[in-house]
Design a protein around this motif. Structure first.
Motif, short mmCIF file in Angstrom:
data_model
loop_
_atom_site.label_atom_id
_atom_site.label_comp_id
_atom_site.label_asym_id
_atom_site.label_seq_id
_atom_site.Cartn_x
_atom_site.Cartn_y
_atom_site.Cartn_z
N GLY A 1 -5.45 21.64 22.80
CA GLY A 1 -4.73 20.79 21.85
C GLY A 1 -3.77 19.87 22.58
N GLY A 31 0.67 25.05 9.36
CA GLY A 31 -0.55 24.99 8.56
C GLY A 31 -0.42 24.17 7.30
N ALA A 90 -2.74 20.79 15.32
CA ALA A 90 -3.08 21.97 16.13
C ALA A 90 -3.01 23.24 15.29
CB ALA A 90 -2.14 22.07 17.33
N GLN A 91 -2.09 23.28 14.32
CA GLN A 91 -1.91 24.49 13.50
C GLN A 91 -2.54 24.33 12.12
OE1 GLN A 91 2.29 25.52 13.37
NE2 GLN A 91 2.52 25.35 15.58
N PHE A 103 -6.76 19.00 17.16
CA PHE A 103 -6.81 20.43 16.85
C PHE A 103 -6.71 21.25 18.13
CE2 PHE A 103 -9.72 18.73 13.41
CZ PHE A 103 -8.78 18.85 12.39
N SER A 104 -6.23 22.47 17.96
CA SER A 104 -6.18 23.42 19.08
C SER A 104 -7.02 24.64 18.73
CB SER A 104 -4.73 23.87 19.32
OG SER A 104 -4.71 25.02 20.13
N SER A 157 -4.59 32.14 19.07
CA SER A 157 -3.80 32.55 17.89
C SER A 157 -3.90 31.57 16.73
CB SER A 157 -2.33 32.70 18.27
OG SER A 157 -1.78 31.44 18.58
N LYS A 158 -4.64 30.49 16.92
CA LYS A 158 -4.80 29.54 15.81
C LYS A 158 -5.77 30.13 14.77
CE LYS A 158 -2.22 26.25 17.57
NZ LYS A 158 -1.20 26.95 18.36
N ASN A 159 -5.80 29.53 13.58
CA ASN A 159 -6.69 30.07 12.53
C ASN A 159 -8.15 30.04 12.97
OD1 ASN A 159 -4.25 29.96 11.23
ND2 ASN A 159 -5.13 29.31 9.27
N GLY A 203 -9.63 30.15 16.45
CA GLY A 203 -9.29 30.28 17.86
C GLY A 203 -10.50 30.60 18.73
N ASN A 263 -1.12 29.12 8.95
CA ASN A 263 -1.21 29.59 10.33
C ASN A 263 -0.02 30.52 10.59
OD1 ASN A 263 -0.40 28.51 13.56
ND2 ASN A 263 -2.25 29.66 13.11
N GLN A 264 1.09 30.20 9.95
CA GLN A 264 2.25 31.09 10.00
C GLN A 264 2.86 31.18 8.60
OE1 GLN A 264 2.74 32.76 12.64
NE2 GLN A 264 1.68 31.51 14.16
#
Ligand SMILES: Cc1ncc(COP(=O)(O)O)c(C=O)c1O
Length: 376
Positions: free
Chosen positions: A60, A135, A159-160, A180-181, A185-187, A189, A284-285
């Motif tokens: 990302g 997110g 990214a998130q 995007f990443s 740990s991303k949704n 990943g 995402n968080q």
């Protein structure tokens, strides 16, 4: 009870045969860099994000860098973004010797406050990087309006936020570029670093595609000075295997967020809960706000609950950006968020019992704090 912040082993256990087969396929092919697996993922992510083009890149961070490079942004140029983000957002700007101009965040969404952008635009401003933090997408209509009026490029730091929506439009599809990443740990990943650039602009997409491979087109004929920003086939294969599950995982994250909202809301605690102001927040968080955040984090740690502070130091106060000359107090909402926010476990496999345990622990903490206050 043990509740980690994220349980990637649970995710892997649920889809092990698909992931293992995807990896085995790449090993059989011995085609490791770009190639058909990357192209397959590019098509799928473009479709998922409602974009015409997608370019697989190494991370990302490199996605952001390549987009800025594609706009020939460098020394003397200014790029607007927020100080309440992961380092990479402003790091990409600095790596090109351009100047990061920060704008504070909205205290409800933690995304860029569009009302504060116009006053920061100067003749040197070239681009805006709105970050879709945690997110949920930033308020893109006013961002695009300012960009249109001032002739600026918009690079969405998504990214998130893969799959998040703003007024029915997917993250990455509104600006000139979306990044995007696939950090694990991303949704969505990978099994290492990876990323993707999306765009609806063919020329811009072609330029980042060229920059991704040292600016060569064809091979060994370098039109531009790019970098090695290539996505590898193993990452692409893992991410492709996971993509068909993403909507179910998102639904589970949204369900977990709703459960926390209900349980924490019912408990009547002095805690700020996340606000959903767009039509698709992908969580995402799940981030709460509480005055004595550090004490709560330590208490939850003792109780076996994993949490994380995203982010303890806003970017304008990072040592490496001291040269930009910002002082404490410059961005009060970002600074307050850095002191008060805490991410709770919201991963798809979180069980009802685990979520209830997290909330019980938070209630216990608040009760203890209140009792200590009363005894003083
Ligand atoms: C908001 C934001 N921007 C950029 C990045 C950089 O992505 P990567 O870790 O894939 O380089 C991340 C992820 O870590 C992020 O959360």
């Amino acid at each position: 009870m043990n509740v980690p912040l994220l349980d990637l082993k649970a995710q892997y256990a649920a889809i092990k045969p698909e992931i293992d087969a995807a990896i085995a396929d790449v090993l059989e092919s011995q085609h490791f860099i770009l190639g058909p697996k990357v192209e397959e993922l590019e098509k799928a992510v473009a479709a998922y994000s409602n974009c015409a083009h997608a370019i697989g890149v190494s991370s990302g961070s490199d996605a952001l860098l390549a987009c800025l490079m594609a706009e020939d942004i460098g020394a003397g140029d200014e790029v607007i973004t927020t100080p309440y983000s992961f380092f990479a957002t402003a790091g990409a700007i600095s790596r090109l010797r351009a100047t990061t101009v920060f704008v504070d965040v909205d205290p409800i969404t933690y995304n860029i406050n569009p009302n504060q952008i116009s006053s920061k635009v100067t003749p040197k401003t070239r681009a805006i990087i709105p970050v879709h933090l945690y997110g949920q997408m930033a308020d893109m209509d006013p961002v695009m309006q300012i960009a249109d009026e001032c002739g600026l490029v918009v690079i969405e730091d998504a990214a998130q936020a893969i799959g998040a929506e703003y007024k029915g439009r997917r993250a990455g599809s509104i600006g000139h570029y979306g990044c995007f990443s696939f950090f694990p740990s991303k949704n969505l990943g990978g099994a290492g670093d990876g990323g993707m650039i999306v765009s609806n602009d063919m020329q811009r997409a072609e330029k980042v595609r060229c920059l991704r491979g040292h600016g060569a087109k064809p091979k060994y004929y370098h039109k531009l000075v790019g970098g090695n920003f290539r996505l590898d086939a193993l990452q692409a294969a893992v991410v492709s295997a996971k993509l068909p599950h993403l909507d179910d995982w998102t639904a589970a994250r949204q369900r977990n967020a709703k459960r926390y909202d209900e349980l924490l809301g019912k408990a009547g605690l002095p805690i700020g809960l996340p606000a959903v102001v767009t039509n698709r927040h992908i969580f995402n968080q799940y981030v709460i706000r509480i005055k004595n955040r550090d004490e709560l984090q330590s208490y939850l740690k003792q109780k076996g609950v994993g949490t994380e502070v995203y982010y303890p130091v806003p970017l304008h106060l990072q040592e490496c950006f001291a040269y930009l000359g910002y002082k404490a107090g410059a961005f009060p909402e970002s600074e307050r968020a850095a002191k008060e926010t805490l991410a709770l476990p919201v991963y798809p496999e979180l069980t009802d019992a685990q979520a209830r345990y997290v909330v019980d622990c938070i209630c216990e903490f608040v009760a203890k704090e209140n009792a200590a206050l009363a005894a003083r």
